[in-house]
Motif scaffolding. Structure first.
Motif, PDB file in Angstrom:
ATOM      1  N   SER A  82       0.818  -0.913  -0.202  1.00 13.97           N
ATOM      2  CA  SER A  82       0.165  -0.180   0.025  1.00 13.97           C
ATOM      3  C   SER A  82       0.762   1.156  -0.024  1.00 13.97           C
ATOM      4  CB  SER A  82      -0.826  -0.103   1.191  1.00 13.97           C
ATOM      5  OG  SER A  82      -1.774  -1.098   1.312  1.00 13.97           O
ATOM      6  N   LYS A  85       2.397   1.716  -3.508  1.00 20.77           N
ATOM      7  CA  LYS A  85       1.015   2.055  -4.543  1.00 20.77           C
ATOM      8  C   LYS A  85       0.754   3.817  -4.287  1.00 20.77           C
ATOM      9  CE  LYS A  85      -3.772   1.225  -5.351  1.00 20.77           C
ATOM     10  NZ  LYS A  85      -4.811   0.221  -5.113  1.00 20.77           N
ATOM     11  N   LYS A  86       0.641   4.018  -2.913  1.00 28.39           N
ATOM     12  CA  LYS A  86       0.427   5.450  -2.612  1.00 28.39           C
ATOM     13  C   LYS A  86       1.354   6.313  -3.265  1.00 28.39           C
ATOM     14  CE  LYS A  86      -2.269   4.654   1.606  1.00 28.39           C
ATOM     15  NZ  LYS A  86      -1.816   4.857   3.054  1.00 28.39           N
ATOM     16  N   LYS A  87       2.857   6.030  -3.204  1.00 27.00           N
ATOM     17  CA  LYS A  87       3.829   6.750  -3.742  1.00 27.00           C
ATOM     18  C   LYS A  87       3.706   6.774  -5.443  1.00 27.00           C
ATOM     19  CE  LYS A  87       7.400   5.756  -0.414  1.00 27.00           C
ATOM     20  NZ  LYS A  87       8.741   4.951  -0.086  1.00 27.00           N
ATOM     21  N   LEU A  89       1.015   6.594  -7.001  1.00 26.96           N
ATOM     22  CA  LEU A  89      -0.166   7.524  -7.478  1.00 26.96           C
ATOM     23  C   LEU A  89       0.007   8.898  -7.469  1.00 26.96           C
ATOM     24  CD1 LEU A  89      -3.312   5.677  -6.106  1.00 26.96           C
ATOM     25  CD2 LEU A  89      -3.098   6.398  -8.549  1.00 26.96           C
ATOM     26  N   ARG A  90       0.883   9.191  -6.102  1.00 26.79           N
ATOM     27  CA  ARG A  90       1.145  10.487  -6.090  1.00 26.79           C
ATOM     28  C   ARG A  90       2.140  10.908  -7.223  1.00 26.79           C
ATOM     29  NH1 ARG A  90       1.844   9.445  -0.355  1.00 26.79           N
ATOM     30  NH2 ARG A  90       4.323   9.360  -0.668  1.00 26.79           N
ATOM     31  N   ASP A 114      -6.269   4.546 -11.274  1.00 28.02           N
ATOM     32  CA  ASP A 114      -7.402   5.349 -10.412  1.00 28.02           C
ATOM     33  C   ASP A 114      -8.217   6.144 -11.532  1.00 28.02           C
ATOM     34  OD1 ASP A 114      -8.016   8.235  -8.859  1.00 28.02           O
ATOM     35  OD2 ASP A 114      -7.542   6.856  -7.436  1.00 28.02           O
TER      36      ASP A 114
END
Length: 370
Positions: A82, A85-87, A89-90, A114
């Motif tokens: 997770s 994944k956040k990195k 997307l950012r 996304d």
């Protein structure tokens, strides 16, 4: 049109997937931004395409072997999934693009799908191998298959299998290709020293194939006939130690043009396809095979008799074929290639011209044929 290319490795690493993408993007590198997940401490090579990477935690180290490798893989791909994944997307939100092109070949394949990121943008997904032979999942593959605006398949067999599994969506065939300048004239064999060439990544499951090849070359090596096996992108193999033929390892990354020169210097181009995992060999079409088709030498296919690669080569009589791990079969296959007749080499060039014209494939990928 600007493309955000999301694939499991740098475009400038050794391997078929990276080579295929480099070829598709050739001449339009300024229109592409590459995003990938970096697993290692190896320095990232700089190429014409701008590349951005997100490092996983913990990165892979050479001492991570056996059970430790599985443990650290679990940490990276499960516990810290997770976070990575956040990195991703950012980072993706900061990149301007019109088309998101994803290669379905990792646990992160759908990580940046996304809906806010994809708002008013197109999603193209390339499927190079059956999901069960990659780190992708059934669920991710089904999602990408049905969410994509374009589905780009490496082979018709894989496309039809995915239609059966995931739904009757249309798909296009996008593979590697050969340019007119890359189709070389068939060469005469150097009767004193035969050069056998292999380029690409090599997994443990290929070792039995190389052992069969090595045993056959030992038997064929005499005072009047010698062999040199050149391995591009392969670490040293203990099974090739103390042989009657010469082994040359070339591990550094070189350009596609330089690889082409190496292939043209070879007499025999070795194309092994592992006998394990039918999901791999039934549906995957080796990009290595396509590069071999335009080269001066003669293709030696070694693998199952129902693989996508073998069926294509057999239908065009473009190779000599060993369909087992039997040393006698390999001897016969090599001896056929040592005969003066180089029909299979001529046929390989025809096959490249009939099915794998790079310019046509590039136009199709960039959607210029509609």
């Amino acid at each position: 049109m600007k493309i955000l290319s999301f694939q499991p490795q740098s475009l400038y690493e050794n391997g078929g997937a990276a080579r295929l993408l480099r070829r598709l993007y050739a001449g339009r590198e300024t229109q592409v931004t590459s995003l990938f997940v970096n697993y290692s401490f190896t320095p990232i090579k700089i190429g014409k395409v701008k590349e951005i990477f997100i490092s996983v935690f913990p990165k892979h180290r050479s001492w991570m072997r056996w059970k430790l490798r599985s443990f650290f893989s679990w940490l990276r791909d499960k516990l810290f999934f997770s976070l990575t994944k956040k990195k991703l997307l950012r980072t993706a939100f900061k990149i301007p693009f019109d088309v998101l092109h994803i290669v379905n070949h990792s646990v992160y394949s759908s990580a940046i799908c996304d809906e806010a990121l994809l708002d008013k943008k197109k999603l193209w997904v390339s499927f190079h191998d059956h999901f069960s032979t990659t780190h992708s999942s059934f669920e991710d593959t089904m999602y990408l298959w049905n969410r994509a605006d374009r589905r780009l398949l490496i082979s018709k067999a894989l496309g039809e299998e995915y239609q059966r599994l995931f739904g009757e969506n249309t798909f296009e065939l996008i593979t590697d290709g050969v340019s007119e300048q890359e189709i070389s004239q068939p060469k005469k064999l150097n009767s004193n020293n035969i050069i056998i060439y292999f380029s690409g990544l090599l997994h443990l499951e290929y070792y039995p194939l190389f052992d069969t090849l090595a045993e056959a070359l030992d038997k064929l090596s005499t005072e009047n006939k010698s062999f040199t096996l050149i391995l591009r992108g392969v670490e040293k193999l203990p099974l090739l130690n103390n042989r009657k033929f010469k082994v040359e390892y070339r591990t550094d990354f070189i350009s596609d043009a330089e690889i082409k020169k190496e292939q043209d210097q070879a007499d025999i181009l070795y194309l092994p396809i592992k006998f394990s995992h039918p999901e791999f060999y039934l549906y995957s079409l080796s990009t290595k095979m396509i590069g071999y088709l335009g080269s001066s030498g003669r293709i030696l296919y070694h693998g199952p008799d129902d693989s996508a690669a073998y069926i294509a080569l057999k239908n065009n009589e473009a190779s000599s074929n060993c369909l087992s791990l039997n040393i006698g079969d390999m001897l016969n296959s090599i001896e056929k290639l040592l005969e003066p007749d180089n029909k299979v080499s001529f046929n390989a060039k025809k096959m490249a011209q009939n099915y794998f014209v790079l310019n046509d494939i590039q136009k199709s990928f960039w959607n210029e044929t509609n």
